[in-house]
Design a protein around this motif. Structure first.
Motif, short mmCIF file in Angstrom:
data_model
loop_
_atom_site.label_atom_id
_atom_site.label_comp_id
_atom_site.label_asym_id
_atom_site.label_seq_id
_atom_site.Cartn_x
_atom_site.Cartn_y
_atom_site.Cartn_z
N SER A 44 0.83 -1.21 0.00
CA SER A 44 0.00 0.00 0.00
C SER A 44 0.85 1.26 0.00
O SER A 44 0.63 2.17 -0.81
CB SER A 44 -0.94 0.00 1.21
OG SER A 44 -1.86 -1.04 1.13
N ASP A 409 -6.75 1.03 8.11
CA ASP A 409 -7.42 2.22 8.66
C ASP A 409 -8.93 2.21 8.44
O ASP A 409 -9.57 3.24 8.58
CB ASP A 409 -6.83 3.48 8.04
CG ASP A 409 -7.04 3.55 6.53
OD1 ASP A 409 -7.37 2.51 5.94
OD2 ASP A 409 -6.88 4.64 5.95
N SER A 410 -9.48 1.08 8.06
CA SER A 410 -10.92 1.02 7.83
C SER A 410 -11.44 -0.35 8.24
O SER A 410 -10.70 -1.34 8.20
CB SER A 410 -11.25 1.27 6.34
OG SER A 410 -10.60 0.33 5.52
N PRO A 411 -12.73 -0.42 8.67
CA PRO A 411 -13.29 -1.71 9.09
C PRO A 411 -13.23 -2.73 7.95
O PRO A 411 -13.31 -2.35 6.78
CB PRO A 411 -14.75 -1.35 9.44
CG PRO A 411 -14.71 0.11 9.73
CD PRO A 411 -13.67 0.67 8.80
N ASP A 414 -9.59 -1.84 11.11
CA ASP A 414 -9.18 -0.51 11.54
C ASP A 414 -8.43 -0.66 12.87
O ASP A 414 -9.03 -0.71 13.94
CB ASP A 414 -10.40 0.40 11.70
CG ASP A 414 -9.98 1.84 12.00
OD1 ASP A 414 -8.76 2.10 12.06
OD2 ASP A 414 -10.88 2.68 12.18
N ARG A 416 -5.75 1.34 13.87
CA ARG A 416 -4.92 2.49 14.21
C ARG A 416 -4.95 2.81 15.71
O ARG A 416 -3.95 3.25 16.26
CB ARG A 416 -5.37 3.71 13.41
CG ARG A 416 -5.03 3.64 11.94
CD ARG A 416 -5.62 4.82 11.18
NE ARG A 416 -7.08 4.83 11.29
CZ ARG A 416 -7.85 5.80 10.80
NH1 ARG A 416 -7.30 6.83 10.19
NH2 ARG A 416 -9.17 5.73 10.91
#
Length: 553
Positions: A44, A409-411, A414, A416
């Protein structure tokens, strides 16, 4: 149905299916873990940096060529120096019956598993203590290439002692004795008899040392200074100080390609080291009988011991330095967050480190244990997983830390703000040590023991559990202790992932050393000493558990 062939019962017919499902689970767990928490984050951040198409310009720059050349040659020089100092010590540990042999091996490995930040700070204290840290003395080491080489030597001498020494202890010395009886001198015996027999372990140790020096971060920052950048430090500066993700991604890609090639070579050499021994029984070490022999042992061990003991002793002394004398004030101050300038007290950072390292160890044991089974059982087909497991050791910690923050950083992933994010990153560095400790033991299992278990009525799964697991317990515990010690000292990725209110010991040390004041520096040295003690205890556990005929770590 053939009347002479017994019918399969429904129960026996389900065994192959269950075995196939079990094997699939063994393969999927480590592959999925590495894919989600390593490959995806790193891809990424590299993908984002390469998106604008300017990365090729970065690779073509002359400055990139100079950066790659310095990174390469300082790693090569560090490797040669480490071999020169480590080989005599490896001989002494392998062939001489020394008093306190386990303690000696544990002492030599402590700097290797300490954070490079701690070792760098200890060497800075050594430079100041002996008057070679300032230009006014006429001899200045701080900020020079010599300081970098010395620091890498202190950190990595344990690799040579453990990898080569463990292999050396399994070689029959009668071959060398026969060569001497036939008139060969010591140098000729080494060149024509011993070195060829040790070659797999020598190349393996050299490859590992080169890998760690090639990707060195904390040492370059602390003792090398900004005048001696490497690929790793420039990735960090580009990503954090200049927010230039294109340059950081291009350099990270160059580093990954170089590391992947090196890991392939190291993996092949370690496989040779495990397969080329004439026996798996260690040769009993001999106690020297003459004063001259003891002097030779002291000369072999002396340089390595001085390089390890002096920085650790100075670290302890600096932690006790208060004003014009010595005392425990720096340790008492660790209980106050206000006095340290941190969000929490440094003692809480010790608790954070222990909790994170414990969870990282558990993850590394599960994932690394399953990966080791695949690597040992699949033969050549397991080489890809073996490579994938080792690559995180040579990946930029900055790339890994930023990648995890950006990608996860997202469901439903996530992470973080999750307290699990730090142990996951630390486990990625600990897994290779579990694999390297366990694979030689699994490969050394005699198939006839499984056959004997099968004759006694044990099924394939039960035979492996009763034979393989019984022989692999101690190496697995050794790998677990290494994973715990490495997690305690991990600084690179943790510095980006740890929350301000939950720092680990290395992160707290970095913050303390970055603030002015002798009191805060003293607290940082006290934290470093505590971390060194915890690391030493972990290494003593390793030495207690390590089988005498173990190869590598």
């Amino acid at each position: 149905m053939d009347p002479g062939r017994p019918a399969l019962s429904p129960r026996s017919g389900r065994r192959p299916a269950r075995a196939a499902l079990a094997w699939a689970a063994v393969v999927v767990v480590p592959v999925a873990f590495l894919a989600v928490f390593f490959a995806y984050p790193v891809a990424s951040i590299i993908g984002r940096g390469l998106a604008d198409g300017a990365a090729l310009d970065v690779v073509r720059r002359r400055s990139t060529g100079r950066l790659l050349w310095f990174t390469f040659w300082q790693a090569a020089a560090s490797t040669l120096l480490t071999l020169a100092v480590g080989l005599p010590a490896a001989w002494a540990v392998a062939r001489v019956d020394l008093p306190g042999r386990r303690l000696l091996r544990a002492l030599l490995v402590v700097p290797f598993v300490l954070p490079t930040l701690v070792v760098g700070a200890a060497l800075q204290g050594v430079f100041d203590r002996f008057g070679v840290g300032r230009e006014a003395t006429g001899l200045r080491l701080q900020g020079t290439v010599g300081a970098i080489l010395l620091a890498h030597l202190v950190l990595n001498v344990a690799v040579v002692v453990r990898v080569v020494g463990g292999y050396w202890a399994l070689l029959d010395p009668r071959t060398e004795e026969a060569a001497r009886v036939l008139g060969a001198g010591r140098w000729r015996v080494w060149r024509e008899v011993l070195a060829p027999r040790l070659a797999p372990a020598l190349w393996s140790a050299a490859g590992i040392v080169f890998l760690f020096c090639f990707t060195s971060f904390g040492i370059i920052l602390t003792v090398g200074g900004p005048g001696h950048p490497t690929l790793e430090t420039e990735i960090w500066r580009a990503a954090t100080q200049r927010t230039d993700l294109t340059t950081a991604a291009a350099l990270a890609l160059v580093q990954l390609l170089a590391v992947a090639a090196l890991v392939l070579a190291v993996s092949a050499l370690e496989a040779r080291a495990g397969a080329g021994l004439p026996a798996r029984r260690p040769v009993p070490p001999q106690r020297p009988r003459r004063a001259r022999a003891w002097l030779a042992v002291a000369g072999a061990l002396g340089p390595a011991l001085v390089l390890v003991v002096v920085p650790l002793a100075v670290l302890v002394e600096r932690s006790l330095w208060v004003g014009d004398g010595h005392g425990l004030d720096n340790y008492r101050a660790l209980g106050s967050g206000r006095a340290s300038g941190l969000f929490v007290s440094p003692w809480e950072a010790v608790g954070n480190s222990l909790r994170a390292a414990g969870l990282a160890m558990a993850i590394a044991v599960v994932v690394g244990g399953l990966a080791a089974v695949v690597v040992a059982r699949a033969g050549g087909r397991g080489r890809a997983l073996d490579l994938a497991v080792m690559v995180p050791l040579g990946t930029s910690a900055v790339t890994l830390g930023f990648g995890i923050l950006i990608a996860l950083d997202s469901p439903p992933l996530d992470l973080r703000t999750s307290p699990a994010i730090v142990p996951i990153a630390q486990a990625l560095v600990g897994i290779p040590f579990v694999v390297r400790s366990l694979v030689p033991a699994l490969r050394a299992v005699d198939p006839r023991q499984r056959e004997a278990a099968a004759v006694l009525g044990a099924g394939p799964v039960r035979a492996r559990l009763e034979v393989d697991v019984a022989l692999a317990v101690r190496p697995l515990l050794v790998g677990a202790a290494f994973a715990f010690a490495i997690a305690l000292g991990e600084f690179g990725a943790t510095s980006f992932l740890a929350r301000p209110d939950a720092p680990t010991v290395p992160v707290a040390m970095f913050r303390l050393l970055g603030r002015p004041g002798a009191a805060l520096r003293g607290q940082a040295m006290a934290l470093g000493t505590i971390l060194a003690v915890l690391t030493a205890l972990s290494v003593l556990v390793i030495e207690r558990l390590r089988p005498r005929d173990a190869l590598g770590w």
